[in-house]
Motif scaffolding. Sequence first.
Motif, PDB file in Angstrom:
ATOM      1  N   ILE A 122       1.041  -1.584  -0.092  1.00 15.66           N
ATOM      2  CA  ILE A 122       0.249  -0.310   0.116  1.00 15.66           C
ATOM      3  C   ILE A 122       1.045   0.945  -0.117  1.00 15.66           C
ATOM      4  O   ILE A 122       0.730   2.469  -0.277  1.00 15.66           O
ATOM      5  CB  ILE A 122      -1.442   0.264   1.774  1.00 15.66           C
TER       6      ILE A 122
ATOM      7  N   PHE B 267       0.921   3.430  -2.758  1.00 11.02           N
ATOM      8  CA  PHE B 267       0.133   5.768  -2.803  1.00 11.02           C
ATOM      9  C   PHE B 267       1.270   6.409  -2.169  1.00 11.02           C
ATOM     10  O   PHE B 267       1.019   7.082  -2.687  1.00 11.02           O
ATOM     11  CB  PHE B 267       0.059   5.173  -1.133  1.00 11.02           C
TER      12      PHE B 267
ATOM     13  N   LYS C 290       2.926   5.933  -7.296  1.00 12.24           N
ATOM     14  CA  LYS C 290       1.817   6.237  -7.554  1.00 12.24           C
ATOM     15  C   LYS C 290       2.236   6.360  -9.148  1.00 12.24           C
ATOM     16  O   LYS C 290       2.585   7.312  -9.510  1.00 12.24           O
ATOM     17  CB  LYS C 290       1.651   7.501  -6.576  1.00 12.24           C
ATOM     18  N   ARG C 291       0.679   6.164  -9.162  1.00 13.23           N
ATOM     19  CA  ARG C 291       0.182   6.904 -10.973  1.00 13.23           C
ATOM     20  C   ARG C 291       0.232   8.586 -11.025  1.00 13.23           C
ATOM     21  O   ARG C 291      -0.599   9.190 -10.067  1.00 13.23           O
ATOM     22  CB  ARG C 291      -1.500   5.417 -11.226  1.00 13.23           C
TER      23      ARG C 291
ATOM     24  N   VAL D  46      -3.435  10.606  -9.974  1.00 17.36           N
ATOM     25  CA  VAL D  46      -4.194  10.266  -9.277  1.00 17.36           C
ATOM     26  C   VAL D  46      -3.261   9.046  -8.233  1.00 17.36           C
ATOM     27  O   VAL D  46      -2.627   7.512  -8.796  1.00 17.36           O
ATOM     28  CB  VAL D  46      -5.688   9.691  -9.452  1.00 17.36           C
ATOM     29  N   ALA D  47      -3.182   8.677  -7.003  1.00 19.38           N
ATOM     30  CA  ALA D  47      -3.013   7.868  -6.287  1.00 19.38           C
ATOM     31  C   ALA D  47      -4.014   7.139  -6.039  1.00 19.38           C
ATOM     32  O   ALA D  47      -5.185   7.443  -5.060  1.00 19.38           O
ATOM     33  CB  ALA D  47      -1.934   7.367  -4.773  1.00 19.38           C
ATOM     34  N   SER D  48      -4.761   5.500  -5.971  1.00 17.53           N
ATOM     35  CA  SER D  48      -5.731   5.190  -5.637  1.00 17.53           C
ATOM     36  C   SER D  48      -5.494   3.358  -5.045  1.00 17.53           C
ATOM     37  O   SER D  48      -4.293   2.957  -5.463  1.00 17.53           O
ATOM     38  CB  SER D  48      -6.640   4.855  -6.558  1.00 17.53           C
ATOM     39  N   MET D  49      -5.701   2.674  -4.506  1.00 19.06           N
ATOM     40  CA  MET D  49      -6.705   1.117  -4.613  1.00 19.06           C
ATOM     41  C   MET D  49      -6.271   0.342  -5.617  1.00 19.06           C
ATOM     42  O   MET D  49      -6.436  -0.877  -5.636  1.00 19.06           O
ATOM     43  CB  MET D  49      -7.712   1.061  -2.838  1.00 19.06           C
ATOM     44  N   SER D  50      -6.558   0.835  -6.424  1.00 19.76           N
ATOM     45  CA  SER D  50      -6.850   0.294  -7.807  1.00 19.76           C
ATOM     46  C   SER D  50      -5.138  -0.448  -8.298  1.00 19.76           C
ATOM     47  O   SER D  50      -4.716  -0.943  -9.417  1.00 19.76           O
ATOM     48  CB  SER D  50      -7.441   0.790  -8.742  1.00 19.76           C
TER      49      SER D  50
ATOM     50  N   THR E  11      -1.074   0.282  -9.457  1.00 12.11           N
ATOM     51  CA  THR E  11       0.294   1.375  -9.956  1.00 12.11           C
ATOM     52  C   THR E  11      -0.367   1.522 -11.246  1.00 12.11           C
ATOM     53  O   THR E  11      -2.151   1.137 -11.653  1.00 12.11           O
ATOM     54  CB  THR E  11       1.352   0.399  -9.838  1.00 12.11           C
TER      55      THR E  11
ATOM     56  N   ILE F 284      -1.286  -4.575  -7.225  1.00 13.26           N
ATOM     57  CA  ILE F 284      -2.539  -4.319  -6.302  1.00 13.26           C
ATOM     58  C   ILE F 284      -2.357  -4.838  -5.247  1.00 13.26           C
ATOM     59  O   ILE F 284      -1.546  -5.123  -4.823  1.00 13.26           O
ATOM     60  CB  ILE F 284      -4.324  -4.522  -6.787  1.00 13.26           C
TER      61      ILE F 284
END
Lengths: 345, 485
Positions: free
Chosen positions: A159, A163, A167-168, A171-175, A177, A270
Amino acid sequence: MKLNRSVQVTQLVSLLIAAVLIVLVILPTGQSPVTVIGTMIDGAFGSWDLVARALTTLAPVLLCAAGLAFTFSSGLYNLGVEGQVLAGAIATTALVRALFPDGGQAAVSPALIMALGIVAGMLGGLLWGLLAGLLHVYGRISEIFAGLGLNFVAQGLAIFLIFGPWKRAGVASMSGTALFDESVWLPVLGITELSPVALVLAGVALIVALIVLRNTYFGLRLRAVGHSLRSSFILGIPATQHLLSAFAICGAFAGLAGATQALAIFHRLIPGISSNLGYLGLLVAMLANYNPIWLLPIAAFFSVLNIGALKLPSELKVESSLAGVIQGLLVLAVLLSRGVSKRAK
Amino acid sequence: MRLEFRNIHKTFGQVHANNDVSFVVEAGTIHGLLGENGAGKSTLVKMLTGFISRDSGEILFDDKPVLIRTPVDGIRQGVGMLHQDPLDFPALTVLENFRAMAGGRWYTAADLRKLAAEFNFDLDPEEQAGNLTVGERQQIELLRLLALGVRTLVLDEPTTGISAHQKDQLFAAMRTLAGQGKSVIFVSHKLEDVEEVCDYATVMRRGGVVGSLPVAKGDDTLAARLVDMMFGRELALPSKPLTTTPTPALVLEDVVLEDERLSIHVPKFIAPCGEVIGLAGLEGSGQRLFILACAGVQAPSRGQIHLRAVNLTHKPYAAYQDAGVCYVPADRMREGLVPGLTIQEHVALRDGSGEFFLNTTAMQQGAERAIAEYKIRGTPTSFVERLSGGNQQRTQLALMPPDLKLILMEHPTRGLDIDSTIWIWKLLIDRCAQGATIMFASSDLDEIVQYSDRVLVFSGGQVSEPISTQGLTADRLGEMIGGKF
Ligand SMILES: Nc1ncnc2c1ncn2[C@@H]1O[C@H](COP(=O)(O)OP(=O)(O)OP(=O)(O)O)[C@@H](O)[C@H]1O
Ligand SMILES: [Mg+2]
């Protein structure tokens, strides 16, 4: 092996009890058990795509179970297998990102990146397994707690990476890299997610487990350590080394599962990349009980059960988690019959 | 309670462990059950006490057939078995253990003292169970069975590992029970014990009964007759030739051995090549610490250990093994052998060379050789935990590598029949003749006096100087163990 009559009877009785319980669980859904089971069978074998799906689940489960056969043989409950899958996926992702930066150019050929990614996953899992082993052997922590603790650490690490550093863009998200470049996705059959490479790796892992545990001195010593740590030590077997090797091998196999999950299915990291495959492998290895021959049929059965159940909501409006309940009941029934026949001895 | 076995059969796979066993144990008698290793004695008494089920035949209590399915069932019907190493909770006190296992009513310390006093057992109800000797734990177990109302008592080889005094107490208790009309079955390999305490003796051989006979006190021919029934021939005790050489093998200097309860100082000790050294003392007086230290299993807290001029101080256990040290533990199933593995797998573990793949032919041949040479009743693929007690011990001895320099043993012949004991000692003496040094702990003082060249006595936290066995008797040794050096 010739089984004693009474043992056969207890096994039969406990399976019957499980069957009755399963029916009792299904009845409140308002569907007849026959329809539910028929739907599940159809859900797993109804088309080639569905069979491929079951095989897609089978590969990582088998990898984990083959690895766990080593730790079980040496008397260890490696609950850390879940984290070892994740550690493998993290290592694979790290390697792919290093050689093929997000939005950049591939440093070497994509085929090489995939191969190295698989090796990295194996090493990542191996190190994570070894860490559990070191905590167990030198830190004197129960391998169960060491493994569970490291599962949380691996989860936290994933995680953090998703994040933080990985991170992408935007946006950084739970979905997870960013997706890997499509050139380094492990090839799959048609429109399915079934990767022949993953399947071959699982087959090789199974054969290695079978041969090493049954036909080599190393396997024999592992089993000796598993049956009696003290006696093995007195007989001159370096027990510590063998325990650590078992952890490392199990971690390496689990890491391979993580690598194929990342490269063939999700194409990124993920947080839930292992989606309890490790625990499923644990159930398989537990039921196979020192006998690696059983790994394949049991793992296949569980994969079919899980995939077949996915059809329940759409066809019958029944929760697919029913598969988990059935699985749990069967596991309990088998363990129960084993316990009973052990007591009778 | 009168007890009768009628045409009892029991097979384990190919093995006919009990073949048409019939005999009677009269109420109020002590009945000895004898026979070579693997004769089927334990199998028979396990069927009586409900640990295993019989294939066919009848067991009658006071002429009424009974069916005993589990040990609890057995106790309910009045039969109980005295286990050598009773299961108990080491962290609880004697009284708490007793309460937990005797059930039925709430025992007070005074109740327990009263029960113990009936048999002259000196048990402290407040003592922690973990600190007790094997003999004391046996006494608690005996009291527990009696509190549960047992009318037939089975003792399977109860006199190994307990002191001479505890043995006398046990025999006195058995006689008291017989006097109350209870029947007692006493399984043993020790003819002296059978002669001393039994009223009748039944001999088994290869699963069948050879015969029963009354035991008359002072009958000189009895021992010879029993031996003949057991083995079909006479046995002669081997004499111990002098194998000691002047070359020192094991040298200990200023060694301190410690555990939670003991601290033993050995200023200087030299054992020459070819010598047999007996370690005498009550169980738990430091013999085990001494053996573990010499074996390299548990390092002493201070001091130097040399073997044949090689310094082994602070070396790992593997270095001791490489130097030719072999340790044969007392607890066969927990330390000596690996339950769950077969005889041939044990052979492979011992021979396990640098090869990767198991060589099944070599394993099988090696196991067959060991089985033939050590007359183990079993096959290469027998699991060790299924072997009879004596055969487990033979397997353990068969696994000793060749060319050893120092052999350390705890109770080397525990559970072996007389024939095997003699024969094992012949093998051990051969090893000494080839230059090996042997140190062994035993609770059997006759064995120590018979086979050792010198003896170390462990008593009250101290070790004696080595004592020559020339002119030493078992009685004198018993006194020294009691603290009179
Ligand atoms: N659970 C078992 N499975 C298979 N064989 C067994 C089992 N228990 C005993 N046997 C076999 O039955 C035979 C009789 O064993 P038993 O333990 O009754 O001998 P015993 O007279 O008590 O010998 P010992 O003096 O060595 O204790 C042996 O050959 C043994 O290997
Ligand atoms: Mg026996």
